[in-house]
Enzyme design. Structure first.
Site, PDB file in Angstrom:
ATOM      1  CB  CYS A   1      -0.929  -0.123   1.265  1.00 18.61           C
ATOM      2  SG  CYS A   1      -0.115  -0.070   2.766  1.00 18.61           S
ATOM      3  CB  THR A   2       0.329   4.917   0.396  1.00 16.13           C
ATOM      4  OG1 THR A   2      -0.814   4.519  -0.643  1.00 16.13           O
ATOM      5  CG2 THR A   2       1.147   6.150   0.044  1.00 16.13           C
TER       6      THR A   2
END
Length: 343
Positions: free
Chosen positions: A266-267
């Site tokens: 994810c980020t």
């Protein structure tokens, strides 16, 4: 009404003497620039441009609601934005999270306010019973002070996941320290053991491991983020909010052998903590591996530590929630919250 508001803003600018240094004119295409435009006028340009983009989006079929929402949030942020006093001072920007129980949240809030409120530290710190999540900006020479403030408030260290480069403008408007029910809203009716969430692998190991195109690599971000950029061969969960992840994981992995290695990213890493815990504890997967620090850490490794000529396995742009990296064509599409707000 918005045109009246714009006219009123310019009227105040000219009354305050800005008019003697500014030459602008309004036309059907927006504000035209002659010479150096002050910060207030540049902000108004951005607002008008975003309003035009929203009108165009509304005319299209199957409008991207996520993109529309982000543009509206950006207009709100621009109306609240204050001019930096000194843009020559660079600031470090970092997101952070940890899943450690916080016994006395009121005490932690008060201690952080005492240590940070009178310093040039901006951002959001969310404190929940399950842990901490947020993002901050501050001059680089305050890094040790901020780390010590976390240590004093919580009784443990909080890892700061720094952006690739420092910035000349903070993405945050103020310092907000608040209590929340969860460090990351997940929609689950019961909590899992967030420490049992799979193996965290660093950026270099991720880069080398994901060269195999036969692997299952899950993009745990939302559809808008995935469409802007992702790792090669990654499978997007195709969600609008993180709360939708569980049903998507159920359907995507229903027929997979439980011994099959599952890679996820994810980020900044926080979504993979919860998604990894779900895969192991609810779906029974034995081998779950997540990118430690998320795409932000991978970009930092590429910029500073990767061997020369290393080719990124990430294609496109990494959308973050604090303006550290944005696609050139959508440079105004941001949120005022941290990289982890939806992460």
């Amino acid at each position: 009404e918005k045109k009246v508001m714009h006219f009123f803003i310019f009227f105040l600018m000219f009354k305050s003497g800005i008019g003697s240094r500014l030459s602008v004119r309004l036309s059907s295409s927006g504000i035209k620039r002659n010479g150096n435009i002050p910060w207030a006028a540049r902000r108004l340009q951005k607002i008008q441009s975003l309003e035009d983009e929203i009108l165009e989006l509304k005319r299209t079929k199957n409008v991207d609601k996520g993109l529309l929402r982000m543009k509206r949030k950006e207009i709100g942020r621009l109306y609240r934005e204050r001019e930096n006093i000194d843009e020559s001072i660079s600031v470090a920007v970092a997101t952070f999270f940890t899943f450690e129980p916080i016994a006395n949240r009121d005490q932690a809030v008060n201690k952080l306010k005492e240590d940070l409120n009178n310093l040039p530290v901006l951002g959001t710190i969310n404190i929940a019973p399950e842990g901490v999540n947020g993002g901050l900006s501050f001059p680089r020479d305050l890094q040790n002070h901020v780390a010590q403030a976390f240590r004093d408030a919580f009784g443990f260290d909080v890892f700061l996941n720094f952006a690739v480069e420092d910035s000349t403008r903070s993405p945050y408007l103020s310092l907000l320290i608040r209590k929340k029910d969860k460090a990351l809203a997940d929609g689950l009716d019961h909590s899992l053991d967030w420490s049992n969430c799979g193996e965290a692998i660093d950026a270099e190991a991720w880069h080398n491991s994901t060269a195999n195109s036969d692997l299952i690599v899950l993009d745990c971000r939302n559809t808008y983020e995935s469409n802007l950029g992702s790792f090669y061969n990654a499978i997007p969960l195709a969600t609008e909010t993180f709360r939708e992840s569980w049903s998507k994981l159920d359907s995507l992995l229903n027929d997979q052998c439980r011994d099959q290695p599952i890679f996820m990213f994810c980020t900044g890493g926080i979504r993979c903590i919860k998604a990894g815990a779900y895969l192991k504890q609810c779906l029974g997967f034995a081998d779950v591996r997540r990118l430690d620090g998320g795409i932000v850490a991978y970009e930092r490794w590429l910029a500073h530590d990767a061997p020369p000529q290393t080719q990124s396995r990430f294609s496109g742009e990494n959308f973050v929630f604090d303006r550290r990296s944005l696609p050139p064509s959508s440079s105004s599409v941001i949120s005022t919250t941290s990289d982890n707000s939806n992460d």
